[in-house]
Design an enzyme around this catalytic site. Structure first.
Site: not given
Lengths: 448, 406
Positions: B220, B263, B266, B269, B271-272, B324, B331, B334
């Protein structure tokens, strides 16, 4: 519409009572939800119970939540006493609305510790919360605490304590088996809760991680459960072919089975183990409890592993062919093949040392022979490759450890053949890309 | 929202949009829709983050929703880090206010809690220490009670080398990172504090190459970053299977979107952009130390341009702040991590060897961030320099405190 503090107070108390009564009226409630309803209509309760579903009309949440939240905090700060029944009801209400509220779970931990709350009831609340919030980390974390508590209670040490409190020996025995049954029921229920939560949110990391944790902590060395789980998740993953977490769970099961089978097998082979050894008697006992009943545990163990891999690769092949272009399936194939490849390498390192293992050694040398694939078709045993696997294994029949001829074992050549087959017939560009990447991986990682 | 950004430094050698990158990733072939953007300069600009709103959030520490009630130091860190990346100064009065607020979040038994009066927890501890190091004043440094902090770390240390997130709490690999981060910044590492920790973290690496939350779990992005960064702090990153990790993380960049997923299989996003892309600087350095001579001297091993495009084009809220993916609301979490990822994608190397790739206008350039701590490198250096003048506190026992759970 409630406005004054007193009216809110009355409303909230009524709502909390309605929720409690709903559970009393119907102990089979299996799902909760929020009913979008911006205004209170008529003068009736916002709690709706239809069949086994409990709904909360959304208009009341803005009154309900701050009020019960505040009440609980006042209790926690020791500014206002609440008796146990009220605490149970209030935390229940709170957690159904916001299960990530750790303080509420902690209050329930205290209630569990002093015996006011029953663990199964608490697990039931968590299960309901998960129907609406399938990822809720605090719910899963709290669950593990309850399960650990249950385990301690049901362990020999736990019941030993009760014996000290004046119970007679024979009752201790019955109690022990009651405890075992209880844990079994709880374990099965956990598997169901995890499966349900996994179905409500794709790649639900927390649900699958919890499932793994339960097996690691409550089913150590239990081959039967590992096999059962492989069976019961086979259908699930076939219907969720992009759910990487689901396939990762199967990878965990395979690895655990390898570990368990490997341990008992190595034990038979030689005395020395650098793993924490499973005593031989226990290994055989566990194996026998699988219901096979055949003699020659070592043989079964030895043939079980290739069988396992064969079945898993077959499942993977079938899904890859049926559903082109899903990265998870290719990732799963890599993992299974990787495990298989390394298991073979490690097994070959340890030579046969007893007559029992000659069969195993022959098995291994056959398996490593790249031209082996056709041999199994000469097998005396006509149904060595079960029909269900040809049809993709959409049944939930458990394939138990089978004695008999070696199923075709995966190897580098057969994998390359597989890739070529896919590439020659596929029309999906993603599928082609994944196949090519897999081939590269075979060459650069496995082939080395 | 007009930006008030002045160009404070002479123009660096930015390479502009769609630089003559020798990187021929899959991105460069999907150029159909990109061509139309090439002419629209403004679409690549980073809309000015709503500075005033964030500052007011900082001073009042407004709680956005109930679930963030236990995350108020996080809000401080996310906002402060975003502002430092945007090179926006924080007024001295606000600095002092934040220091005092964080002091109230510090637990009498050590460590920081999610809010005043709550129990200490490794996550807000990490956030609070980072926030204080960003502020970087004497007042900020003095907030931290180092002796008690060490006690707290020992109280959550487990015999197997791992850490629980709080007394009576759960283990996962984030805790090791939080502990290593705060201990190394504040110079409280004793010989026994991290005994066994690196081995425990290593056991979280699975066959996929990434790391799971605990041994045996699925790989993850978030956990992988935490485990790897912790190992870097402990000087043990070479014990990982670096090649497998590299394979795993590079596979997480999405060929269509350009951003990263957490992952396999998926969705992308924002934040990744940091948790995943942020691994590449760590890996680059680790492989370099290992003696790899084939490493690039100008770019990380991911498609930097594509990530910048994803962040700039898809992750911005028109009213300021980041998110995201399109359709999600903005937010501070993020915002912090999208900006951090953007910074990683813009800056290669360190002070000695620095190569920039800034997509769009010069205004889009963010300050560089430290790949281990995710605060600006100067702030890291300053904090380490300050705390290394102080002696390591005396080592108390490694027993867990029987803290009152209520």
């Amino acid at each position: 519409m409630a406005e004054s503090e007193e009216e809110v107070d009355v409303l909230v108390q009524r709502v909390v009572k309605d929720i409690t009564n709903a559970f009393k009226r119907n102990p089979n409630i299996d799902e909760i939800g929020l009913i979008p309803c911006p205004e209170a209509r008529y003068n009736r309760s916002p709690i709706v119970l239809v069949e086994n579903k409990l709904g909360v009309e959304s208009w009341c949440v803005k009154f309900l939540l701050p009020y019960v939240h505040n009440k609980l905090l006042l209790y926690r700060q020791r500014k206002q006493w609440l008796d146990r029944e009220v605490l149970v009801d209030i935390t229940c209400t709170l957690l159904l609305l916001n299960p990530d509220f750790t303080t509420a779970w902690n209050v329930r931990k205290e209630l569990l510790q002093c015996g006011v709350l029953n663990p199964e009831k608490d697990l039931y609340l968590g299960k309901l919360a998960l129907t609406k919030y399938p990822k809720s980390p605090e719910t899963w974390i709290h669950r593990r605490w309850v399960l650990q508590m249950l385990q301690k209670e049901c362990s020999p040490a736990g019941s030993g304590q009760k014996e000290q409190q004046g119970q007679v020996e024979p009752q201790g025995e019955a109690e022990r088996s009651w405890h075992t049954e209880r844990l079994q029921r709880v374990l099965q229920e956990e598997m169901r809760v995890c499966a349900d939560a996994a179905g409500r949110y794709p790649s639900n990391y927390n649900a699958w991680s919890h499932r793994i944790w339960v097996l690691q902590h409550m089913a150590k060395g239990n081959l039967k459960i590992l096999h059962d789980e492989l069976s019961s998740t086979r259908l699930w993953v076939s219907m969720h072919v992009s759910d990487h977490s689901g396939f990762h769970y199967r990878q965990f099961l395979l690895k655990s089975l390898l570990g368990e089978l490997g341990q008992s097998w190595e034990r038979l082979q030689s005395g020395a183990l650098n793993l924490s050894p499973l005593p031989l008697a226990d290994a055989l006992q566990v194996h026998r409890s699988n219901g096979d009943g055949t003699a020659g545990a070592a043989d079964d163990h030895a043939s079980a592993v290739p069988q396992l891999f064969h079945e898993e690769m077959e499942l993977c092949t079938d899904l890859i062919e049926s559903y082109p272009g899903h990265e998870t399936l290719w990732c799963h194939r890599r993992h299974v093949f990787y495990l298989w490849h390394h298991w073979r390498k490690n097994s070959q390192g340890t030579g046969p040392q007893s007559p029992v293992l000659t069969h195993t050694a022959a098995l291994l040398s056959e398996a490593s022979d790249p031209h082996n694939e056709g041999r199994s078709s000469q097998a005396m045993d006509v149904d060595c490759v079960p029909d269900s696997s040809k049809h993709g294994g959409y049944t939930q029949n458990t394939k138990r450890l089978k004695r008999g001829p070696v199923p075709p074992c995966p190897g580098l050549p057969s994998e390359h053949l597989f890739v070529s087959r896919i590439l020659s017939s596929c029309r999906s560009p993603e599928q082609g890309r994944f196949a090519n990447a897999y081939r590269k991986w075979l060459d650069s990682v496995i082939g080395q | 929202m007009g930006g008030n950004r002045r160009t404070r430094r002479k123009p660096t050698q930015t390479q502009g949009k769609h630089a003559n990158s020798t990187q021929k990733g899959p991105w460069s072939s999907d150029s159909a829709t990109l061509d139309s953007y090439k002419s629209d300069k403004y679409k690549f600009s980073i809309k000015a983050f709503s500075v005033l709103t964030s500052l007011s959030h900082l001073t009042c520490c407004v709680v956005c929703c109930q679930c963030l009630d236990a995350s108020r130091p996080w809000l401080c860190y996310w906002i402060l880090h975003s502002l430092e990346l945007l090179e926006e100064a924080v007024p001295a009065a606000v600095v002092s206010d934040v220091c005092q607020f964080l002091a109230r979040c510090q637990s009498p038994t050590g460590g920081f809690a999610g809010g005043p009066g709550q129990h200490a927890h490794l996550a807000p501890t990490y956030a609070a220490v980072n926030a204080l190091c960003i502020l970087g004043t004497e007042e900020a440094y003095n907030v931290i009670n180092r002796e008690k902090l060490l006690d707290f770390l020992y109280s959550v240390k487990q015999p197997d080398g791992s850490f629980v997130m709080h007394v009576g709490g759960e283990v996962d690999v984030r805790s090791a990172y939080c502990a290593a981060s705060v201990a190394s910044l504040t110079n409280i590492i004793t010989p026994t504090l991290f005994e066994g920790t690196h081995n425990w973290i290593l056991s979280c690496q699975n066959w996929e190459g990434g790391l799971g939350g605990m041994p045996g779990l699925e790989a993850h992005g978030g956990y992988t970053f935490c485990g790897t960064a912790a190992l870097v702090i402990l000087g043990k990153e070479h014990m990982l299977d670096l090649k497998a990790l590299l394979r795993w993380v590079t596979s997480r960049q999405m060929r269509f979107e350009g951003g990263f997923q957490g992952r396999c299989n998926k969705l992308v996003d924002g934040c990744y952009s940091f948790w995943q892309a942020g691994l590449l600087p760590l890996l680059h350095r680790a492989l370099f130390k290992d003696g790899d001579v084939t490493l690039s001297l100008s770019s990380w091993m991911f498609e930097q341009q594509a990530l910048q495009e994803y962040i700039l084009l898809c992750c911005q809220n028109p009213a300021g702040g980041l998110l995201d993916k399109p359709g999600k609301s903005r937010d501070f979490y993020h915002t912090c991590y999208c900006l951090s990822g953007l910074s990683v994608a813009q800056h290669f190397g360190n002070q000695d060897l620095h190569h920039e790739l800034v997509l769009g206008k010069e205004e889009n350039r963010l300050a560089p961030t430290h790949p281990v701590y995710n605060i600006c490198p100067e702030k890291v250096a300053q904090a380490i320099q300050h705390f290394h003048q102080l002696p390591i506190p005396a080592q108390k026992g490694a027993t867990a405190c029987a803290e009152d759970q209520s």
